[in-house]
Scaffold this motif. Structure first.
Motif, mmCIF file in Angstrom:
data_model
loop_
_atom_site.group_PDB
_atom_site.id
_atom_site.type_symbol
_atom_site.label_atom_id
_atom_site.label_comp_id
_atom_site.label_asym_id
_atom_site.label_seq_id
_atom_site.Cartn_x
_atom_site.Cartn_y
_atom_site.Cartn_z
ATOM 1 N N CYS A 1 37.917 52.356 -14.592
ATOM 2 C CA CYS A 1 37.578 52.610 -15.986
ATOM 3 C C CYS A 1 36.402 51.719 -16.350
ATOM 4 O O CYS A 1 36.462 50.505 -16.167
ATOM 5 C CB CYS A 1 38.797 52.285 -16.849
ATOM 6 S SG CYS A 1 38.544 52.595 -18.581
ATOM 7 N N VAL A 2 35.317 52.310 -16.819
ATOM 8 C CA VAL A 2 34.167 51.520 -17.255
ATOM 9 C C VAL A 2 33.708 51.999 -18.630
ATOM 10 O O VAL A 2 33.722 53.191 -18.902
ATOM 11 C CB VAL A 2 32.982 51.604 -16.267
ATOM 12 C CG1 VAL A 2 33.230 50.766 -15.045
ATOM 13 C CG2 VAL A 2 32.656 53.029 -15.895
ATOM 14 N N PRO A 3 33.299 51.061 -19.474
ATOM 15 C CA PRO A 3 32.750 51.463 -20.768
ATOM 16 C C PRO A 3 31.291 51.874 -20.628
ATOM 17 O O PRO A 3 30.549 51.279 -19.859
ATOM 18 C CB PRO A 3 32.881 50.187 -21.612
ATOM 19 C CG PRO A 3 32.850 49.072 -20.628
ATOM 20 C CD PRO A 3 33.416 49.611 -19.343
ATOM 21 N N CYS A 4 30.911 52.856 -21.383
ATOM 22 C CA CYS A 4 29.520 53.290 -21.391
ATOM 23 C C CYS A 4 28.696 52.307 -22.218
ATOM 24 O O CYS A 4 29.086 51.966 -23.334
ATOM 25 C CB CYS A 4 29.434 54.682 -21.996
ATOM 26 S SG CYS A 4 27.760 55.250 -22.291
ATOM 27 N N PRO A 5 27.559 51.825 -21.688
ATOM 28 C CA PRO A 5 26.734 50.878 -22.445
ATOM 29 C C PRO A 5 26.070 51.524 -23.652
ATOM 30 O O PRO A 5 25.653 50.836 -24.575
ATOM 31 C CB PRO A 5 25.688 50.429 -21.422
ATOM 32 C CG PRO A 5 25.644 51.505 -20.401
ATOM 33 C CD PRO A 5 27.014 52.114 -20.360
ATOM 34 N N LYS A 6 25.975 52.810 -23.659
ATOM 35 C CA LYS A 6 25.260 53.479 -24.743
ATOM 36 C C LYS A 6 26.199 53.897 -25.874
ATOM 37 O O LYS A 6 25.982 53.549 -27.025
ATOM 38 C CB LYS A 6 24.536 54.699 -24.186
ATOM 39 C CG LYS A 6 23.592 55.324 -25.178
ATOM 40 C CD LYS A 6 22.691 56.300 -24.471
ATOM 41 C CE LYS A 6 21.647 56.841 -25.433
ATOM 42 N NZ LYS A 6 20.792 57.825 -24.778
ATOM 43 N N CYS A 7 27.254 54.650 -25.542
ATOM 44 C CA CYS A 7 28.118 55.173 -26.609
ATOM 45 C C CYS A 7 29.447 54.430 -26.692
ATOM 46 O O CYS A 7 30.209 54.635 -27.626
ATOM 47 C CB CYS A 7 28.341 56.673 -26.416
ATOM 48 S SG CYS A 7 29.453 57.086 -25.064
ATOM 49 N N GLY A 8 29.736 53.579 -25.704
ATOM 50 C CA GLY A 8 30.964 52.792 -25.762
ATOM 51 C C GLY A 8 32.208 53.533 -25.311
ATOM 52 O O GLY A 8 33.292 52.965 -25.288
ATOM 53 N N HIS A 9 32.059 54.767 -24.920
ATOM 54 C CA HIS A 9 33.213 55.548 -24.472
ATOM 55 C C HIS A 9 33.730 54.989 -23.143
ATOM 56 O O HIS A 9 32.967 54.770 -22.213
ATOM 57 C CB HIS A 9 32.777 57.000 -24.285
ATOM 58 C CG HIS A 9 33.852 57.878 -23.713
ATOM 59 N ND1 HIS A 9 34.949 58.262 -24.440
ATOM 60 C CD2 HIS A 9 33.987 58.416 -22.482
ATOM 61 C CE1 HIS A 9 35.714 59.022 -23.664
ATOM 62 N NE2 HIS A 9 35.166 59.130 -22.477
ATOM 63 N N ARG A 10 35.036 54.741 -23.092
ATOM 64 C CA ARG A 10 35.616 54.261 -21.836
ATOM 65 C C ARG A 10 36.171 55.445 -21.070
ATOM 66 O O ARG A 10 37.189 56.005 -21.440
ATOM 67 C CB ARG A 10 36.745 53.258 -22.111
ATOM 68 C CG ARG A 10 36.218 51.893 -22.532
ATOM 69 C CD ARG A 10 37.357 50.917 -22.686
ATOM 70 N NE ARG A 10 37.815 50.429 -21.406
ATOM 71 C CZ ARG A 10 37.306 49.367 -20.781
ATOM 72 N NH1 ARG A 10 36.348 48.681 -21.320
ATOM 73 N NH2 ARG A 10 37.773 48.989 -19.638
ATOM 74 N N GLY A 11 35.489 55.785 -20.031
ATOM 75 C CA GLY A 11 35.936 56.925 -19.240
ATOM 76 C C GLY A 11 36.619 56.473 -17.975
ATOM 77 O O GLY A 11 36.434 55.348 -17.526
ATOM 78 N N ILE A 12 37.421 57.363 -17.433
ATOM 79 C CA ILE A 12 38.044 57.104 -16.134
ATOM 80 C C ILE A 12 37.287 57.909 -15.103
ATOM 81 O O ILE A 12 37.095 59.111 -15.250
ATOM 82 C CB ILE A 12 39.523 57.521 -16.157
ATOM 83 C CG1 ILE A 12 40.176 56.788 -17.312
ATOM 84 C CG2 ILE A 12 40.176 57.278 -14.800
ATOM 85 C CD1 ILE A 12 41.485 56.189 -17.043
ATOM 86 N N TYR A 13 36.821 57.218 -14.099
ATOM 87 C CA TYR A 13 35.993 57.859 -13.085
ATOM 88 C C TYR A 13 36.618 57.656 -11.716
ATOM 89 O O TYR A 13 37.365 56.705 -11.497
ATOM 90 C CB TYR A 13 34.582 57.263 -13.107
ATOM 91 C CG TYR A 13 33.944 57.368 -14.467
ATOM 92 C CD1 TYR A 13 33.305 58.531 -14.866
ATOM 93 C CD2 TYR A 13 34.028 56.308 -15.366
ATOM 94 C CE1 TYR A 13 32.753 58.642 -16.125
ATOM 95 C CE2 TYR A 13 33.479 56.418 -16.637
ATOM 96 C CZ TYR A 13 32.846 57.587 -17.003
ATOM 97 O OH TYR A 13 32.310 57.692 -18.254
ATOM 98 N N LEU A 14 36.290 58.535 -10.818
ATOM 99 C CA LEU A 14 36.775 58.418 -9.448
ATOM 100 C C LEU A 14 35.681 57.830 -8.581
ATOM 101 O O LEU A 14 34.500 58.056 -8.804
ATOM 102 C CB LEU A 14 37.159 59.797 -8.897
ATOM 103 C CG LEU A 14 38.268 60.533 -9.648
ATOM 104 C CD1 LEU A 14 38.503 61.901 -9.017
ATOM 105 C CD2 LEU A 14 39.551 59.722 -9.623
ATOM 106 N N LYS A 15 36.107 57.095 -7.585
ATOM 107 C CA LYS A 15 35.150 56.439 -6.697
ATOM 108 C C LYS A 15 34.169 57.434 -6.089
ATOM 109 O O LYS A 15 32.996 57.155 -5.932
ATOM 110 C CB LYS A 15 35.923 55.721 -5.588
ATOM 111 C CG LYS A 15 35.088 54.748 -4.798
ATOM 112 C CD LYS A 15 35.975 53.908 -3.925
ATOM 113 C CE LYS A 15 35.171 52.791 -3.300
ATOM 114 N NZ LYS A 15 36.021 51.862 -2.577
ATOM 115 N N ARG A 16 34.666 58.618 -5.772
ATOM 116 C CA ARG A 16 33.771 59.595 -5.136
ATOM 117 C C ARG A 16 32.741 60.178 -6.096
ATOM 118 O O ARG A 16 31.830 60.880 -5.667
ATOM 119 C CB ARG A 16 34.580 60.708 -4.468
ATOM 120 C CG ARG A 16 35.407 61.515 -5.435
ATOM 121 C CD ARG A 16 36.222 62.556 -4.662
ATOM 122 N NE ARG A 16 37.215 63.162 -5.510
ATOM 123 C CZ ARG A 16 36.946 64.151 -6.367
ATOM 124 N NH1 ARG A 16 35.728 64.602 -6.487
ATOM 125 N NH2 ARG A 16 37.909 64.652 -7.104
#
Ligand SMILES: [Zn+2]
Length: 72
Positions: free
Chosen positions: A42-57
């Motif tokens: 999970c990383v926060p977006c530096p622009k909009c602040g949205h914390r998304g869940i992403y997969l390594k791939r």
């Protein structure tokens, strides 16, 4: 623009940068140590602040772009 530390890392072949695209605003989010993340992260977006869940791939690895400016 390149620090001595980055150049040292490049010469060892360990300098890599990962990028994922924000699922909300499509901005690139830099992952500094793409080899260190878990399968889901999970990383926060530096622009909009949205914390998304992403997969390594989903990480796009950038590591070749700097080679031509490597000092001799
Ligand atoms: Zn965003």
């Amino acid at each position: 623009m390149y620090s001595a530390q980055q150049i040292a890392n490049q010469s060892l072949g360990v300098y890599q940068r990962g990028v994922v695209e924000c699922e909300k605003c499509r901005s690139p989010i830099i992952i500094r140590q793409p080899g260190m993340v878990s399968v889901e992260f999970c990383v926060p977006c530096p622009k909009c602040g949205h914390r998304g869940i992403y997969l390594k791939r989903m990480i796009y690895i950038e590591d070749a772009a700097d080679r031509r400016v490597k000092p001799r």
